[in-house]
Design a protein around this motif. Sequence first.
Motif, PDB file in Angstrom:
ATOM      1  N   GLY B  50       0.827  -1.211   0.000  1.00 37.42           N
ATOM      2  CA  GLY B  50       0.000   0.000   0.000  1.00 37.42           C
ATOM      3  C   GLY B  50       0.856   1.254   0.000  1.00 37.42           C
ATOM      4  O   GLY B  50       0.552   2.222  -0.696  1.00 37.42           O
ATOM      5  N   LEU B  51       1.936   1.227   0.772  1.00 33.75           N
ATOM      6  CA  LEU B  51       2.787   2.419   0.862  1.00 33.75           C
ATOM      7  C   LEU B  51       3.510   2.674  -0.460  1.00 33.75           C
ATOM      8  O   LEU B  51       3.719   3.823  -0.857  1.00 33.75           O
ATOM      9  CB  LEU B  51       3.807   2.267   2.000  1.00 33.75           C
ATOM     10  N   GLN B  53       2.372   2.164  -3.430  1.00 36.25           N
ATOM     11  CA  GLN B  53       1.493   2.781  -4.434  1.00 36.25           C
ATOM     12  C   GLN B  53       0.632   3.883  -3.818  1.00 36.25           C
ATOM     13  O   GLN B  53      -0.393   4.255  -4.368  1.00 36.25           O
ATOM     14  CB  GLN B  53       0.627   1.709  -5.106  1.00 36.25           C
ATOM     15  N   ARG B  54       1.093   4.389  -2.667  1.00 31.55           N
ATOM     16  CA  ARG B  54       0.307   5.356  -1.895  1.00 31.55           C
ATOM     17  C   ARG B  54      -0.108   6.573  -2.725  1.00 31.55           C
ATOM     18  O   ARG B  54      -1.272   6.935  -2.805  1.00 31.55           O
ATOM     19  CB  ARG B  54       1.133   5.793  -0.690  1.00 31.55           C
ATOM     20  N   THR B  57      -2.538   5.845  -5.661  1.00 28.36           N
ATOM     21  CA  THR B  57      -3.859   5.415  -5.182  1.00 28.36           C
ATOM     22  C   THR B  57      -4.617   6.585  -4.572  1.00 28.36           C
ATOM     23  O   THR B  57      -5.789   6.800  -4.884  1.00 28.36           O
ATOM     24  CB  THR B  57      -3.724   4.284  -4.139  1.00 28.36           C
TER      25      THR B  57
END
Lengths: 179, 267
Positions: B50-51, B53-54, B57
Amino acid sequence: MLFGVHLLRRKRSPSTGEPLSFEEIYDRYYGVLLDHCERILGDRGEAEDALQEVLLRIYRALPSYKVEAGYSTWLFRIATNVCLNYLRTRRRKGLHLMENTDLAASSDQDVLKVVTARRILVELSSKLDEQEQQLLVDHFITDIDQGQLAQSYGITRRAVAKRLRKIRDRIGHLWPGDS
Amino acid sequence: MSDCPNRFALVQYHAGELPEPNRRSIERHIDQCERCSGVIERFEQNKQQGLEQRQSTLSRIRRLADADPQTGILPTYRQRPKGWWRPALGVAASAAVVIIAVLIGTGQLGDPPDKAVIAYRGAVALHVSAYRNGHRFKLDPDRTVRRGDRLTVEVTVSSPGYVALFSMDRQGKVTPLDTDIQFETNTEIQKFETAGRHLLKSNLVVDQEFSAAHIIVAFSQDPFDASAVQSDLSSTQTEGSAPAEMIRMKNNSTVLLDSIAVPAHER
């Protein structure tokens, strides 16, 4: 982001007293939410797609969310709803996910419960209303204890047990093992 | 282990939601339990993903959320203010509009502002998935696409409008990407009657001919000239760079773009 919008999207965290912005929620909960979506859907790619929609809903709802029992219950409720919608769409389109046979044969109780709950949601969902499907997910996939479930549904522990028994009676032999 | 905490307690532990005594007791358990430490490890790996592609996104979520008229929720900064000063603000805003209009009319403020910039422009997001041996995965720069992989291309639009699809090779050459849907007569754009997600291409197979480095979608609420977008993309693109997010057309309308990089593939 505009200053006013930023303020509106900041909320107080119950445990630390620190306000949480949408970005902080993303950083703190992305990992657990992706895991949750994958457990319900059984497909990593689909879980990633679903999580985008979950984040979108969180972003929209955050300004009006009143923090009472922490964020995770609320965030998981949103994620569960989105994933159940994905499963409904999958059924409507006649798409069936091939369940990983290694998982189905696993001796791990948690894996077995998840795989069986997923099978019930896919094959027998017509026997359950939306609230019952939600409860099935909360109990077997999210693995929330009955005390917390009672709190989040605003009912007694006994009522939770009664609802679960009712679902079990309808599902019959497919009911996941240990409850 | 039978005394493992509920998985949801591990979630709350990982998110830092538990009060101190519970946190410490779960921490002690995790130190001794391979299964629970594995669960935490998994949360952590997902979090790292997640971080990574933070930025992309978060910007995509904001674009979709703030610009979606279908939800009935206006972006917060457009909401009407509440309170006694509302009427006063309305009068002041009207007066400002009149003054600006007069200034523009008399040429004192130069050219009128571009309406397309002020008006709501909508939002578009591209989703590309790859299928290999019955398994589906999202395109990821670290994962090689192989010959025989099948790609599906889906587009989410925030309002009804027009869409065109392109592919760009590694030299920056842009060509139209045909879709499963019949285009309208004499045009290379596809009309979407509704907001939401639309499947554009379900069977794009990676073969020897496949040379896409980026798949690009162009979107506008009004019809636009797809060949003009194609030549604009071709002329402005430098090798290896990601396409722009917006193109201003000659008639001053705006076409929004979203793109996804296709990882290098084995031939």
